[in-house]
Design an enzyme around this catalytic site. Sequence first.
Site, PDB file in Angstrom:
ATOM      1  N   GLY A  37       2.580   3.926  13.611  1.00 45.09           N
ATOM      2  CA  GLY A  37       3.289   2.705  14.014  1.00 45.09           C
ATOM      3  C   GLY A  37       2.753   2.152  15.328  1.00 45.09           C
ATOM      4  CD  GLU A  65      13.298   0.815   9.505  1.00 42.24           C
ATOM      5  OE1 GLU A  65      13.798   1.816  10.051  1.00 42.24           O
ATOM      6  OE2 GLU A  65      13.815  -0.312   9.543  1.00 42.24           O
ATOM      7  CD  GLU A  80       9.797  12.707  11.933  1.00 39.88           C
ATOM      8  OE1 GLU A  80       8.675  12.183  12.037  1.00 39.88           O
ATOM      9  OE2 GLU A  80      10.772  12.140  11.410  1.00 39.88           O
ATOM     10  CE  LYS A 139      -1.784   2.778   2.801  1.00 42.68           C
ATOM     11  NZ  LYS A 139      -1.671   4.003   1.983  1.00 42.68           N
ATOM     12  N   GLY A 198       6.720   4.959   8.356  1.00 40.84           N
ATOM     13  CA  GLY A 198       5.819   6.105   8.474  1.00 40.84           C
ATOM     14  C   GLY A 198       5.978   6.741   9.838  1.00 40.84           C
ATOM     15  CB  SER A 199       3.872   9.152  11.575  1.00 36.25           C
ATOM     16  OG  SER A 199       2.641   8.476  11.532  1.00 36.25           O
ATOM     17  CB  THR A 200       6.331   7.646  16.138  1.00 31.14           C
ATOM     18  OG1 THR A 200       7.692   7.610  15.679  1.00 31.14           O
ATOM     19  CG2 THR A 200       6.256   6.970  17.492  1.00 31.14           C
ATOM     20  CB  CYS A 237      12.974   8.795   8.563  1.00 31.35           C
ATOM     21  SG  CYS A 237      14.040   7.817   7.508  1.00 31.35           S
TER      22      CYS A 237
END
Length: 475
Positions: A229, A246, A377, A171, A224-226, A280
Site C-alpha cells: 500500500g 485496505e 501482523e 487484478k 493487501g499489505s501495508t 485483516c
Amino acid sequence: MFIDGQFRDSRLGQEMDLIDPSTGQVFARAQLGGAADVDAAVAAARNAFDNGPWPRLPSPERRRLLLALADAIEAEIPAFAEIDSVNMGIPMSSAKFIIGELSVESLRYNAGWMGKIGGEVINTATPDTHVYTVKDPIGVIGAIVPWNSPLMAAMVKLAPALAAGCTVVLKPAELTPLSVLKLAELVQRVGIPAGVLNIVNGVGSVAGQALVEHPGVDKIAFTGSTAVGQGILRSVAATMKRVTLELGGKSPVFILPDADLDRAIDAAAAAIFRNAGQICAAGSRVFAHRKVFDKVVAGLAERAGAMAMGRSLDAATQLGPVVSQRQRERVLGYVEIGRGEGAEVVCGGQAAGDAGFFVQPTVLASVKPDMRVVREEIFGPVVGVQMFEDDDLDRLAALGNDSEYGLAAYIWTTNVSTAHKLARRVKSGIVLVNGGPALDRGVPFGGFKMSGWGREYGREGFEGYLETKSVSIAL
Ligand code: NAD
C-alpha cells in the site's frame, strides 16, 4: 485473462502452478499477464467508460444487470465456494457463507444505492446564482486484491464500482485467480457490456505495478499489505489517481472482568482462528483483565484444541490450512521469534498434518508490548494474550492503541457505559462490542493509521467511486 468481454491468452505468455494448500498438490495452472495485458485491459475499460453504454445506462437498467449477476452467483454458490476452498484453503462452510452473505449481498446492496445518491442545491453568498453539485462516476478503476477471500475481496470493490457507473480492471492475487474468472463467465452471460469488467491475472510487481502506474486508470482500489500500500501511494503521486487502501491490522480484543466470559472467549477464538487467522481484522492481541486472565488463556487453548482441522473441502473442517508453504514458514517463523523474545507457547506453535500447509492454532502468553509478535501482523492462527491490571479506561485504550495499525477493536463487557467509553477512546476504524457484526455490507469498514485510507462497505463505500462536481451558474 478476461479483456473486452472475451477470454484471451496472456500476452506475457507465462504460467504458474496453483497448489491446493490442503494437499500441497498442484491442481491447476494459471496464466500470468504483464504490462501489455494491462494495456489492453485498460484500453477496453477506458473505451467502455468513455464511449460505451455503461455509465450512461439509466439506473434501473444498470441495477437490473447487477441484480441478475447477483442471482447468477447465488445459483452457483457451492461451485464458487469449492473453487475458493480448493484454491486458498478456506473451509467450505465459511466459503459458502462469505460468497452468499457477503459477495452476493454486496452486489444487491450497492445496486440499491443507484438512483438514490445525488448532489445538492447550494445557497451561495452571491445573489442571482444557481449552484448545484452532481456526483459523477470516477472512471476506470484498477482493483487489486489479496488471496484471503478471493471472490469476496473482489466483490467488495466491483459491486460499488459497477453500481456507480465505473468500469474496472481487476487484478486478483496470483495465488487465487480462479473464482473471479468464473465470475467473468457470469458477467458475459447476464449481458453486462464488454469492457465493463476486465481481469488481468499476474504477479503484483509486474501486472499490479503496471496497473498502478497506468495513466488510463483513474483510481486504484487496493486491499493487501501495508508495505505494498505504501508503494502504491508513492507510485500514484505521478498520476494523482484516487486511492483507497485496505491494509493490515493488529487488532485488540479487550476482555473486561465483567464480560460474559464464555461468549467472549468463543468469539476471541473465532476472531483469530477463523480462516486460519488470515483475516485483516483478526483479533491478534488479546488484553484480559487480571481477574479473568487465567481463564481467558485456558479457554483460548481449549477452543484451539477442540477445532476440527482438516482438508478445506471436508464439511466437518473448522480450521483449514494457511494459503501456501511460504505463508506457513512465515507464521511458524513468528512463533520462533516469539519464543526467542520470551513468549510462552501455551498451545500449538507447530506445523500439523502429513500433507498441505497446516499450522496448529497457537496461543502465546507472557507477551510484552514491544515484542515483534505483538507489533507485527502475522496473518496466521496465532494470538498473544496480555494482562491488564487496573480499571482506568484511558490506560486500557492506550495499551490497545499502542500499534501502528488501527483496523478493528473488539470489546467485551456487560457495562454499557464502559463499552461506549472504551469505544470512543479506541483508534480503530471499526469497534465491535459484545460480538457486534463486522463486515455487514451497510457498515463502513476500513482503517485508522497504517491500516488504510478510505472506507469500503456502506454508503461511504459506494461514494468512494463518485467524484463531486459543482456547477455554478450566474442567472
Ligand atoms: P500483498 O500486499 O502482498 O498483495 C495484495 C495484492 O497486491 C496482490 O494482488 C498482489 O499481487 C498485489 N501486489 C503486490 N505487489 C504489488 C505492487 N508492487 N504493485 C501493485 N500490486 C501489487 O498482500 P497479501 O499477502 O496478498 O495479502 C495479505 C495482506 O492483505 C495482509 O496484510 C492483510 O492484512 C491485508 N488484507 C487487508 C484487508 C482489509 O480490508 N484491510 C483485507 C484482506 C487482507
